[in-house]
Design a protein around this motif. Structure first.
Motif, PDB file in Angstrom:
ATOM      1  N   ASP A  72     -99.065  11.517  37.426  1.00 12.18           N
ATOM      2  CA  ASP A  72     -97.944  12.165  36.766  1.00 12.18           C
ATOM      3  C   ASP A  72     -97.417  11.446  35.527  1.00 12.18           C
ATOM      4  O   ASP A  72     -96.357  11.784  35.016  1.00 12.18           O
ATOM      5  N   SER A  73     -98.132  10.449  35.016  1.00 14.10           N
ATOM      6  CA  SER A  73     -97.714   9.816  33.770  1.00 14.10           C
ATOM      7  C   SER A  73     -98.929   9.288  33.011  1.00 14.10           C
ATOM      8  O   SER A  73     -99.952   8.954  33.603  1.00 14.10           O
ATOM      9  N   TRP A  74     -98.765   9.263  31.697  1.00 15.31           N
ATOM     10  CA  TRP A  74     -99.845   8.872  30.805  1.00 15.31           C
ATOM     11  C   TRP A  74     -99.256   8.054  29.669  1.00 15.31           C
ATOM     12  O   TRP A  74     -98.181   8.367  29.148  1.00 15.31           O
ATOM     13  N   VAL A  75     -99.963   6.992  29.285  1.00 14.39           N
ATOM     14  CA  VAL A  75     -99.537   6.154  28.168  1.00 14.39           C
ATOM     15  C   VAL A  75    -100.757   5.878  27.299  1.00 14.39           C
ATOM     16  O   VAL A  75    -101.828   5.533  27.804  1.00 14.39           O
ATOM     17  N   ALA A  76    -100.588   6.058  25.996  1.00 19.47           N
ATOM     18  CA  ALA A  76    -101.636   5.746  25.025  1.00 19.47           C
ATOM     19  C   ALA A  76    -101.026   4.834  23.972  1.00 19.47           C
ATOM     20  O   ALA A  76     -99.873   5.028  23.566  1.00 19.47           O
ATOM     21  N   MET A  77    -101.767   3.842  23.557  1.00 19.20           N
ATOM     22  CA  MET A  77    -101.214   2.908  22.576  1.00 19.20           C
ATOM     23  C   MET A  77    -102.301   2.301  21.704  1.00 19.20           C
ATOM     24  O   MET A  77    -103.483   2.324  22.061  1.00 19.20           O
ATOM     25  N   THR A  78    -101.872   1.790  20.571  1.00 19.20           N
ATOM     26  CA  THR A  78    -102.739   1.000  19.710  1.00 19.20           C
ATOM     27  C   THR A  78    -102.076  -0.359  19.552  1.00 19.20           C
ATOM     28  O   THR A  78    -100.854  -0.494  19.694  1.00 19.20           O
ATOM     29  N   GLY A  79    -102.892  -1.354  19.284  1.00 17.29           N
ATOM     30  CA  GLY A  79    -102.332  -2.683  19.116  1.00 17.29           C
ATOM     31  C   GLY A  79    -103.336  -3.653  18.544  1.00 17.29           C
ATOM     32  O   GLY A  79    -104.454  -3.280  18.166  1.00 17.29           O
ATOM     33  N   ALA A 111    -113.089 -18.161  31.817  1.00 21.97           N
ATOM     34  CA  ALA A 111    -111.865 -17.373  31.990  1.00 21.97           C
ATOM     35  C   ALA A 111    -110.970 -17.546  30.767  1.00 21.97           C
ATOM     36  O   ALA A 111    -110.754 -18.656  30.282  1.00 21.97           O
ATOM     37  N   VAL A 112    -110.473 -16.427  30.288  1.00 24.93           N
ATOM     38  CA  VAL A 112    -109.615 -16.456  29.106  1.00 24.93           C
ATOM     39  C   VAL A 112    -108.581 -15.337  29.216  1.00 24.93           C
ATOM     40  O   VAL A 112    -108.744 -14.398  30.005  1.00 24.93           O
ATOM     41  N   VAL A 113    -107.526 -15.446  28.446  1.00 27.90           N
ATOM     42  CA  VAL A 113    -106.465 -14.450  28.428  1.00 27.90           C
ATOM     43  C   VAL A 113    -106.549 -13.660  27.128  1.00 27.90           C
ATOM     44  O   VAL A 113    -106.795 -14.219  26.061  1.00 27.90           O
ATOM     45  N   LEU A 114    -106.365 -12.344  27.254  1.00 32.00           N
ATOM     46  CA  LEU A 114    -106.223 -11.481  26.080  1.00 32.00           C
ATOM     47  C   LEU A 114    -104.771 -11.034  26.008  1.00 32.00           C
ATOM     48  O   LEU A 114    -104.217 -10.584  27.009  1.00 32.00           O
ATOM     49  N   ARG A 115    -104.180 -11.178  24.844  1.00 28.38           N
ATOM     50  CA  ARG A 115    -102.832 -10.650  24.620  1.00 28.38           C
ATOM     51  C   ARG A 115    -102.955  -9.493  23.635  1.00 28.38           C
ATOM     52  O   ARG A 115    -103.633  -9.604  22.618  1.00 28.38           O
ATOM     53  N   VAL A 116    -102.315  -8.387  23.962  1.00 27.84           N
ATOM     54  CA  VAL A 116    -102.290  -7.253  23.050  1.00 27.84           C
ATOM     55  C   VAL A 116    -100.848  -7.027  22.627  1.00 27.84           C
ATOM     56  O   VAL A 116     -99.974  -6.807  23.466  1.00 27.84           O
ATOM     57  N   ASP A 117    -100.608  -7.121  21.336  1.00 28.69           N
ATOM     58  CA  ASP A 117     -99.308  -6.786  20.765  1.00 28.69           C
ATOM     59  C   ASP A 117     -99.361  -5.318  20.383  1.00 28.69           C
ATOM     60  O   ASP A 117    -100.162  -4.920  19.528  1.00 28.69           O
ATOM     61  N   VAL A 118     -98.533  -4.521  21.022  1.00 27.78           N
ATOM     62  CA  VAL A 118     -98.552  -3.076  20.819  1.00 27.78           C
ATOM     63  C   VAL A 118     -97.935  -2.730  19.466  1.00 27.78           C
ATOM     64  O   VAL A 118     -96.831  -3.175  19.148  1.00 27.78           O
ATOM     65  N   ASN A 119     -98.679  -1.937  18.670  1.00 28.59           N
ATOM     66  CA  ASN A 119     -98.163  -1.443  17.387  1.00 28.59           C
ATOM     67  C   ASN A 119     -97.419  -0.125  17.575  1.00 28.59           C
ATOM     68  O   ASN A 119     -96.392   0.105  16.972  1.00 28.59           O
ATOM     69  N   GLU A 120     -97.998   0.735  18.381  1.00 25.65           N
ATOM     70  CA  GLU A 120     -97.403   2.047  18.624  1.00 25.65           C
ATOM     71  C   GLU A 120     -97.854   2.531  19.989  1.00 25.65           C
ATOM     72  O   GLU A 120     -98.993   2.315  20.389  1.00 25.65           O
ATOM     73  N   ALA A 121     -96.955   3.181  20.706  1.00 24.12           N
ATOM     74  CA  ALA A 121     -97.291   3.729  22.025  1.00 24.12           C
ATOM     75  C   ALA A 121     -96.651   5.102  22.157  1.00 24.12           C
ATOM     76  O   ALA A 121     -95.603   5.374  21.573  1.00 24.12           O
ATOM     77  N   GLU A 122     -97.311   5.936  22.921  1.00 25.10           N
ATOM     78  CA  GLU A 122     -96.793   7.251  23.230  1.00 25.10           C
ATOM     79  C   GLU A 122     -96.930   7.439  24.730  1.00 25.10           C
ATOM     80  O   GLU A 122     -97.916   7.017  25.321  1.00 25.10           O
ATOM     81  N   TYR A 123     -95.928   8.045  25.337  1.00 26.24           N
ATOM     82  CA  TYR A 123     -96.004   8.279  26.777  1.00 26.24           C
ATOM     83  C   TYR A 123     -95.600   9.698  27.104  1.00 26.24           C
ATOM     84  O   TYR A 123     -94.857  10.343  26.366  1.00 26.24           O
TER      85      TYR A 123
END
Length: 156
Positions: A72-79, A111-123
């Protein structure tokens, strides 16, 4: 925190697995990723293996697209993604799910960490869950109105 940002963070708490699309030399490629943490500042954290194609792609081109969904929910984003060599952060985020993919634990050099800084998101969210979705679909059929969802855009 804005209403859109609060809604984004709240929705992401219930969406642990998403698809990350990278843009490498062979074009777009999507892989499933388990989100470890969502910061109110719209940062997402992932644990992954260093020796993967998606990490190579991020090093070459940090732009990524992420999608998450439930019934029942959806999120799309770029970053913008970044490989972060931070052992303390890796240990903080470590869990048994990560260990299934990287059995050497947080001390594993792969093992490494990925960080994503969100530029824009839509939900899109259907408040009330499955029952509300069924009612909204029935209403759409009976009245010709559009499907009811809570929709928002976030630009951090």
């Amino acid at each position: 925190m804005t209403d859109e940002r609060a809604k984004f963070v709240e929705l992401m708490k219930d969406l642990p697995i998403g698809m990350m699309t990278t843009f490498g030399p062979d074009g777009p490629r999507s892989v499933p990723m388990a989100r470890q943490q969502v910061e109110p500042s719209a940062e997402l954290w992932f644990i992954t293996a260093r020796n993967t194609r998606h990490v190579d792609d991020v090093v070459r081109e940090p732009k990524v697209s992420l999608t998450f969904s439930s019934r029942d929910s959806w999120v799309a984003m770029t970053g913008r993604a970044e490989v972060v060599d931070d052992r303390a952060k890796l240990e903080e985020l470590w869990n048994s799910f990560a260990e299934a993919w990287l059995p050497g634990g947080p001390e594993d050099p792969n093992a490494v960490v990925l960080r994503v800084d969100v530029n824009e998101a839509e939900y899109w969210d259907t408040p009330g869950g499955t029952i509300a979705s069924v009612i909204s679909l029935a209403k759409t059929k009976l009245t010709g109105d559009t499907y009811d969802t809570d929709h928002g855009t976030l630009k951090p």
